[in-house]
Design an enzyme around this catalytic site. Structure first.
Site, mmCIF file in Angstrom:
data_model
loop_
_atom_site.group_PDB
_atom_site.id
_atom_site.type_symbol
_atom_site.label_atom_id
_atom_site.label_comp_id
_atom_site.label_asym_id
_atom_site.label_seq_id
_atom_site.Cartn_x
_atom_site.Cartn_y
_atom_site.Cartn_z
ATOM 1 N N GLU A 1 71.445 -25.521 41.980
ATOM 2 C CA GLU A 1 72.638 -24.796 41.517
ATOM 3 C C GLU A 1 73.493 -25.674 40.600
ATOM 4 O O GLU A 1 74.709 -25.716 40.695
ATOM 5 C CB GLU A 1 73.473 -24.275 42.691
ATOM 6 N N GLY A 2 72.815 -26.371 39.700
ATOM 7 C CA GLY A 2 73.504 -27.275 38.787
ATOM 8 C C GLY A 2 73.434 -28.689 39.316
ATOM 9 O O GLY A 2 74.027 -28.989 40.355
#
Length: 753
Positions: free
Chosen positions: A426-427
């Site tokens: 998620e990043g």
């Protein structure tokens, strides 16, 4: 004058240009308490008035019932070795509603709060692939997108099946060339009209790193939509959209696995000329081109749920293990937790676990109250996963051999192995810290930056005049406010509480004024180059992050009734948090490379920072009391460490046997001390503690019952520090096929050299 200034700003590119996708990301979600720090004068009364709730009775019952039952059903070592979730576990999850926590009750789900879902994810995070199987259906993906943006027909069609586990979802976003830069995805969907006149989409894509893809039967696919005939009424290039696909569609390939370092179902999704109805775009035709906005808005809150739950669980697992282990394990005749080097790490684990949990609850409550703060969520994701990882490393250091020898009794090894996964998904945290937190926060959360940028891009002189004058006034006020607060060491800041913790509100207010003014300097003087100045942005992100954690730590202390026994942990955590802010400012001052002002910050400015610091960190003398909070059985240990992770039985390996030994050793401390004193004074003679028990009873030092108590404790102690031993067959995993012949190796070394 303002028209000329506006033109010069555009010509000099002093402020960063904002692309359409960046604008959608900036405008997604909402500004929350992060805006208070960017203001330079936080309203701590309002920030402390934010809710800090407990779980509902229904949510607590679910945790105490089905979740606790699940923990005792799973053989974690077997699961790790086989990487296969048994069918009876799948059925249990379906029967008990684990897949529908996020789904409203009218569609067959539980409708749990964000805090409730986070609590379930935290408690099950240690179950490896099972924990992942619970997370994905209840976070960013099909259910969350459909609830927020789906048509009524889509909700009726998919949500009941998602709630029961009939549909197992995955979210197809990441590609080989599009990771953190998700806006550049190559997956393409071309809209066309079939022979019956129905609008459909022909999709071609290659996705990777997709969690649950190998076991999923429902895909939420992010793609770039191309509509050459404008059949959807959104133009030729509507943009990123999310399309629902079902397993079995022609051209859709699911089932292949990646092999993450901590095994869970993760793999690829390949699509070759997959044809889907245009009606399966999330939100229908109106949702075409809205996928990026949908993702940014949901990520704004979503990053506050699953990954922070896992990060806090890592911190809690470390605290839950090393507190007892540091007392059970002895060296040189004393518990290792009383040695100062070990004690310092136990103190850090205890205090930062308290802080990370405070942030998890505070932010989840904020999201439950309809805030969707992308900056705060990014902070929570980045920091909880990294701090959780560091605390597990500290725990491994304390447990030493017991930490690195694998087997059913290893408590922290699986967390140590899995921690990098949370850091990267998620990043990746590097980009989250150096680009997202401050890059997005400086524009979105600042009271004047976004209006100024909008006015510049729209060439709106009146709006620009209003925004820039407001910004200059804001900067001027924070400059003088910062000087006053620095000279008075924050004594001019109003604290919403009295007592020992009031000092920390004053220091946070002092830090916020400096942060706001330095943000303005960076925006004015570094300007558009801030995107490339990741190191500088990262230090601003650190300052913002640890100001937030200072606030949430104080909120937890107040919300839990200002417990006197928690003060050592609170003091340690606040002094540490402020030290991180102090060090971030020192780094900013040292690397603010602009003419004149940069020199002033590097030399006189940094000198002033060092002789007038926000904090010098926890003192050595503070470690003992902070460490003790998780070194003795009781309610405080449950709240800080074990609470939320489940209650292992005494006969269970790992934590079960450790806690059993710890309770016996702690209960026997009094009699044990009597015997050790007698040995020291030479009242009795023996080779060791156990050998001294009979002479001690004869000498009247302890009673026979006390001797039995010590024997039981020492037996349990010895068992708890043992590590697993495997015979040759178990160690080498010589798997045999049904016909009795050795199975062929799955990896051909020669072919891969």
């Amino acid at each position: 004058m303002f028209a000329t200034l506006l033109n010069k700003i555009n010509e000099a590119k002093l402020l960063p240009n904002i692309s359409d996708t960046e604008r959608q990301a900036l405008e997604a979600g909402s500004v929350w308490v992060d805006g208070q720090f960017f203001s330079g004068n936080p309203d701590f009364g309002a920030m402390m008035a934010e809710s800090y709730p407990q779980l509902s009775a229904e949510e607590q019952a679910f945790l105490d019932g089905p979740v606790e039952e699940l923990l005792h059903m799973v053989d974690k070592w077997e699961l790790r070795e086989t990487r296969r979730i048994p069918e009876h576990i799948w059925q249990f999850l379906r029967d008990k509603g684990f897949f529908g926590l996020i789904i409203p009750k009218e569609y067959g789900g539980s409708g749990f709060s964000v805090l409730g879902r986070s609590a379930v994810m935290m408690k099950t995070s240690g179950l490896g692939p099972i924990g992942t199987l619970i997370v994905i259906p209840n976070t960013l993906g099909a259910a969350e997108l459909l609830i927020a943006y789906g048509t009524q027909e889509q909700k009726d069609s998919y949500l009941p099946g998602l709630a029961t586990g009939e549909y197992v979802p995955c979210f197809g976003l990441t590609e080989p060339t599009a990771g953190s830069d998700a806006a550049s995805i190559k997956a393409e969907g071309v809209v066309f009209k079939d022979d019956d006149g129905e609008a459909k989409i022909r999709l071609n894509f290659s996705k990777r790193y997709i969690t649950l893809a190998p076991v999923a039967n429902l895909v939420s696919l992010a793609c770039s939509l191309h509509d050459p005939d404008n059949l959807l009424g959104k133009g030729e290039h509507p943009g990123i959209s999310v399309v629902m696909l079902k397993k079995g569609m022609e051209g859709l390939k699911l089932g292949d696995h990646h092999l993450p370092i901590s095994a869970f179902d993760n793999g690829t999704i390949i699509g070759e000329d997959v044809v889907a109805p245009a009606a399966d775009i999330v939100g229908g035709a109106d949702g075409a081109g809205q996928g990026w906005r949908m993702l940014m808005e949901q990520l704004g809150g979503g990053r506050a749920v699953s990954l922070p739950a896992g990060g806090v669980a890592l911190a809690k697992a470390s605290a839950a293990a090393v507190g007892p282990y540091s007392i059970v394990r002895e060296q040189f005749g004393i518990p290792i937790g009383l040695m100062e080097g070990v004690e310092a790490k136990v103190a850090r684990i205890a205090a930062l676990t308290y802080t990370m949990e405070s942030a998890r609850i505070y932010v989840c409550a904020g999201v439950d109250n309809d805030n969707h703060p992308p900056v705060i969520s990014a902070i929570l994701k980045q920091q909880t996963t990294e701090v959780g990882q560091q605390l597990v490393i500290d725990g491994m250091d304390i447990m030493a051999g017991a930490g690195v020898m694998q087997g059913p009794n290893n408590i922290l090894g699986s967390g140590y192995i899995s921690a990098p996964v949370s850091v990267t998904v998620e990043g990746a945290n590097i980009l989250t810290r150096t680009l997202m937190i401050f890059g997005q926060g400086a524009v979105r959360c600042h009271p004047y930056a976004l209006p100024t940028l909008n006015a510049i891009q729209e060439d709106d002189v009146p709006a620009f005049r209003k925004a820039i004058l407001g910004w200059l006034g804001h900067s001027t006020v924070n400059f003088f406010r910062g000087i006053v607060r620095s000279v008075t060491r924050g004594r001019t800041v109003s604290s919403p509480v009295k007592g020992e913790t009031a000092q920390y509100f004053r220091k946070l207010g002092w830090a916020a004024s400096r942060f706001a003014f330095m943000t303005d300097l960076a925006m004015f003087l570094v300007g558009g180059k801030l995107k490339q100045r990741g190191k500088l942005s990262g230090r601003f992100a650190d300052a913002l992050s640890w100001m937030l954690f200072g606030l949430t730590t104080l909120k937890r202390f107040e919300a839990e009734g200002r417990r006197e026994d928690d003060l050592p942990v609170v003091h340690w955590a606040l002094r540490y948090s402020l030290l991180q802010v102090q060090q971030a400012f020192e780094g900013i001052y040292a690397n603010f490379n602009v003419p004149v002002i940069g020199w002033f910050l590097r030399y006189p400015g940094r000198f002033w920072l060092r002789i007038n610091p926000l904090s010098t960190g926890p003192t050595d003398a503070m470690d003992r009391a902070a460490a003790a909070s998780i070194q003795k059985p009781g309610e405080q240990y449950e709240r800080i460490a074990l609470g939320g992770l489940g209650t292992p039985r005494d006969d269970e390996p790992g934590m079960g046997r450790l806690l059993h030994a710890w309770r016996l050793v702690s209960a026997a401390q009094g009699p044990t001390l009597k015997v050790r004193k007698a040995l020291h004074k030479k009242q009795i003679k023996a080779a060791g503690l156990v050998e001294a028990l009979d002479p001690a009873v004869e000498a009247g030092v302890i009673s026979a019952d006390e001797a039995g108590q010590i024997r039981a404790a020492e037996t349990a102690r010895l068992a708890a520090i043992q590590v697993d031993v495997f015979d040759k067959d178990d160690y080498y995993h010589d798997a045999l096929a049904d016909n009795g012949e050795q199975e062929a190796p799955r990896f051909d070394r020669a072919a891969n050299q």
